[in-house]
Design a protein around this motif. Structure first.
Motif, PDB file in Angstrom:
ATOM      1  N   ALA A  96       0.836  -1.207   0.000  1.00  0.00           N
ATOM      2  CA  ALA A  96       0.000   0.000   0.000  1.00  0.00           C
ATOM      3  C   ALA A  96       0.870   1.256   0.000  1.00  0.00           C
ATOM      4  O   ALA A  96       0.563   2.233  -0.698  1.00  0.00           O
ATOM      5  N   LYS A  97       1.953   1.236   0.748  1.00  0.00           N
ATOM      6  CA  LYS A  97       2.858   2.390   0.784  1.00  0.00           C
ATOM      7  C   LYS A  97       3.525   2.609  -0.574  1.00  0.00           C
ATOM      8  O   LYS A  97       3.663   3.745  -1.027  1.00  0.00           O
ATOM      9  N   ILE A  98       3.927   1.526  -1.207  1.00  0.00           N
ATOM     10  CA  ILE A  98       4.526   1.627  -2.549  1.00  0.00           C
ATOM     11  C   ILE A  98       3.508   2.180  -3.536  1.00  0.00           C
ATOM     12  O   ILE A  98       3.816   3.077  -4.328  1.00  0.00           O
ATOM     13  N   HIS A  99       2.296   1.667  -3.481  1.00  0.00           N
ATOM     14  CA  HIS A  99       1.254   2.123  -4.405  1.00  0.00           C
ATOM     15  C   HIS A  99       0.899   3.586  -4.159  1.00  0.00           C
ATOM     16  O   HIS A  99       0.687   4.346  -5.113  1.00  0.00           O
ATOM     17  N   ARG A 100       0.859   3.977  -2.914  1.00  0.00           N
ATOM     18  CA  ARG A 100       0.577   5.386  -2.588  1.00  0.00           C
ATOM     19  C   ARG A 100       1.645   6.292  -3.203  1.00  0.00           C
ATOM     20  O   ARG A 100       1.325   7.316  -3.813  1.00  0.00           O
ATOM     21  N   THR A 101       2.890   5.900  -3.049  1.00  0.00           N
ATOM     22  CA  THR A 101       3.995   6.677  -3.616  1.00  0.00           C
ATOM     23  C   THR A 101       3.912   6.712  -5.137  1.00  0.00           C
ATOM     24  O   THR A 101       4.133   7.755  -5.761  1.00  0.00           O
ATOM     25  N   ARG A 102       3.564   5.592  -5.730  1.00  0.00           N
ATOM     26  CA  ARG A 102       3.436   5.523  -7.190  1.00  0.00           C
ATOM     27  C   ARG A 102       2.354   6.482  -7.683  1.00  0.00           C
ATOM     28  O   ARG A 102       2.548   7.203  -8.656  1.00  0.00           O
ATOM     29  N   PHE A 103       1.216   6.494  -7.003  1.00  0.00           N
ATOM     30  CA  PHE A 103       0.147   7.408  -7.412  1.00  0.00           C
ATOM     31  C   PHE A 103       0.544   8.866  -7.194  1.00  0.00           C
ATOM     32  O   PHE A 103       0.183   9.730  -7.995  1.00  0.00           O
ATOM     33  N   THR A 104       1.292   9.132  -6.155  1.00  0.00           N
ATOM     34  CA  THR A 104       1.784  10.496  -5.937  1.00  0.00           C
ATOM     35  C   THR A 104       2.626  10.934  -7.129  1.00  0.00           C
ATOM     36  O   THR A 104       2.485  12.061  -7.622  1.00  0.00           O
ATOM     37  N   ARG A 105       3.473  10.050  -7.618  1.00  0.00           N
ATOM     38  CA  ARG A 105       4.289  10.366  -8.800  1.00  0.00           C
ATOM     39  C   ARG A 105       3.418  10.586 -10.037  1.00  0.00           C
ATOM     40  O   ARG A 105       3.659  11.514 -10.811  1.00  0.00           O
ATOM     41  N   HIS A 106       2.423   9.746 -10.218  1.00  0.00           N
ATOM     42  CA  HIS A 106       1.532   9.894 -11.379  1.00  0.00           C
ATOM     43  C   HIS A 106       0.808  11.240 -11.344  1.00  0.00           C
ATOM     44  O   HIS A 106       0.758  11.948 -12.353  1.00  0.00           O
ATOM     45  N   PHE A 107       0.250  11.574 -10.193  1.00  0.00           N
ATOM     46  CA  PHE A 107      -0.487  12.837 -10.102  1.00  0.00           C
ATOM     47  C   PHE A 107       0.453  14.041 -10.168  1.00  0.00           C
ATOM     48  O   PHE A 107       0.074  15.085 -10.702  1.00  0.00           O
ATOM     49  N   SER A 108       1.661  13.887  -9.668  1.00  0.00           N
ATOM     50  CA  SER A 108       2.649  14.964  -9.810  1.00  0.00           C
ATOM     51  C   SER A 108       2.975  15.194 -11.278  1.00  0.00           C
ATOM     52  O   SER A 108       3.113  16.341 -11.722  1.00  0.00           O
ATOM     53  N   ALA A 109       3.074  14.117 -12.034  1.00  0.00           N
ATOM     54  CA  ALA A 109       3.333  14.234 -13.477  1.00  0.00           C
ATOM     55  C   ALA A 109       2.163  14.923 -14.181  1.00  0.00           C
ATOM     56  O   ALA A 109       2.363  15.765 -15.061  1.00  0.00           O
ATOM     57  N   MET A 110       0.942  14.578 -13.786  1.00  0.00           N
ATOM     58  CA  MET A 110      -0.235  15.237 -14.379  1.00  0.00           C
ATOM     59  C   MET A 110      -0.222  16.729 -14.085  1.00  0.00           C
ATOM     60  O   MET A 110      -0.481  17.553 -14.970  1.00  0.00           O
ATOM     61  N   THR A 111       0.064  17.070 -12.845  1.00  0.00           N
ATOM     62  CA  THR A 111       0.090  18.475 -12.437  1.00  0.00           C
ATOM     63  C   THR A 111       1.188  19.227 -13.179  1.00  0.00           C
ATOM     64  O   THR A 111       0.960  20.333 -13.683  1.00  0.00           O
ATOM     65  N   ALA A 112       2.359  18.630 -13.258  1.00  0.00           N
ATOM     66  CA  ALA A 112       3.477  19.275 -13.952  1.00  0.00           C
ATOM     67  C   ALA A 112       3.155  19.490 -15.428  1.00  0.00           C
ATOM     68  O   ALA A 112       3.465  20.547 -15.993  1.00  0.00           O
ATOM     69  N   ALA A 113       2.512  18.514 -16.037  1.00  0.00           N
ATOM     70  CA  ALA A 113       2.152  18.639 -17.455  1.00  0.00           C
ATOM     71  C   ALA A 113       1.165  19.785 -17.663  1.00  0.00           C
ATOM     72  O   ALA A 113       1.292  20.564 -18.612  1.00  0.00           O
ATOM     73  N   GLU A 114       0.209  19.902 -16.763  1.00  0.00           N
ATOM     74  CA  GLU A 114      -0.777  20.980 -16.898  1.00  0.00           C
ATOM     75  C   GLU A 114      -0.123  22.336 -16.634  1.00  0.00           C
ATOM     76  O   GLU A 114      -0.372  23.302 -17.346  1.00  0.00           O
ATOM     77  N   GLU A 115       0.725  22.416 -15.640  1.00  0.00           N
ATOM     78  CA  GLU A 115       1.410  23.674 -15.330  1.00  0.00           C
ATOM     79  C   GLU A 115       2.342  24.096 -16.469  1.00  0.00           C
ATOM     80  O   GLU A 115       2.492  25.286 -16.741  1.00  0.00           O
ATOM     81  N   ALA A 116       2.951  23.133 -17.133  1.00  0.00           N
ATOM     82  CA  ALA A 116       3.832  23.447 -18.267  1.00  0.00           C
ATOM     83  C   ALA A 116       3.053  24.121 -19.392  1.00  0.00           C
ATOM     84  O   ALA A 116       3.594  24.967 -20.112  1.00  0.00           O
ATOM     85  N   LYS A 117       1.797  23.780 -19.516  1.00  0.00           N
ATOM     86  CA  LYS A 117       0.959  24.400 -20.549  1.00  0.00           C
ATOM     87  C   LYS A 117       0.780  25.889 -20.273  1.00  0.00           C
ATOM     88  O   LYS A 117       0.694  26.689 -21.199  1.00  0.00           O
ATOM     89  N   LYS A 118       0.754  26.240 -19.008  1.00  0.00           N
ATOM     90  CA  LYS A 118       0.646  27.646 -18.632  1.00  0.00           C
ATOM     91  C   LYS A 118       1.892  28.400 -19.114  1.00  0.00           C
ATOM     92  O   LYS A 118       1.795  29.511 -19.624  1.00  0.00           O
ATOM     93  N   LEU A 119       3.035  27.774 -18.966  1.00  0.00           N
ATOM     94  CA  LEU A 119       4.290  28.400 -19.389  1.00  0.00           C
ATOM     95  C   LEU A 119       4.354  28.564 -20.905  1.00  0.00           C
ATOM     96  O   LEU A 119       4.832  29.578 -21.398  1.00  0.00           O
TER      97      LEU A 119
END
Length: 124
Positions: A96-119
């Motif tokens: 569960a801890k590994i999966h939680r960390t994995r999802f954190t990375r996935h959502f961080s990537a989504m957020t970064a991709a959206e923020e890059a569009k602003k730039l």
């Protein structure tokens, strides 16, 4: 070229990310012997619906295949882990801890991709 930044979608990504984090936080805080799938089924379904919504919204945007791919991978992981929990009716803390960390990375990537569009909008 990439699609335009969408503040509403960026907010929704953050909300779904928090929802997944709360899910795993609650799961981890529950004794392993009490982690029957049935206790989590409704939350799995709700989060699946929310991730699918992100995917649909992203797929309809032009020039957005990379963001859609990240969300699709996230959905596939969610479904895989949901099925494993359903099949075994158990969820180990370490996993569960590994999966939680994995999802954190996935959502961080989504957020970064959206923020890059602003730039990219600022430079165009």
């Amino acid at each position: 070229m990439v699609s335009d930044y969408d503040a509403r979608l960026a907010q929704e990504i953050n909300e779904v990310s928090k929802e997944v984090d709360v899910f795993y936080g609650g799961l981890i805080e529950t004794k392993e012997s009490d982690r029957m799938y049935s206790k989590y089924k409704d939350k799995y379904i709700q989060i699946e619906v929310d991730i699918r919504s992100l995917l649909v919204q992203n797929k309809k945007r032009p020039l957005n295949s990379e963001s859609s791919n990240v969300i699709e991978k996230t959905l596939n992981k969610w479904l895989k882990y949901k099925k494993a929990h359903s099949d075994t009716n158990a969820y180990k803390t370490g996993l569960a801890k590994i999966h939680r960390t994995r999802f954190t990375r996935h959502f961080s990537a989504m957020t970064a991709a959206e923020e890059a569009k602003k730039l990219t909008q600022k430079t165009n």
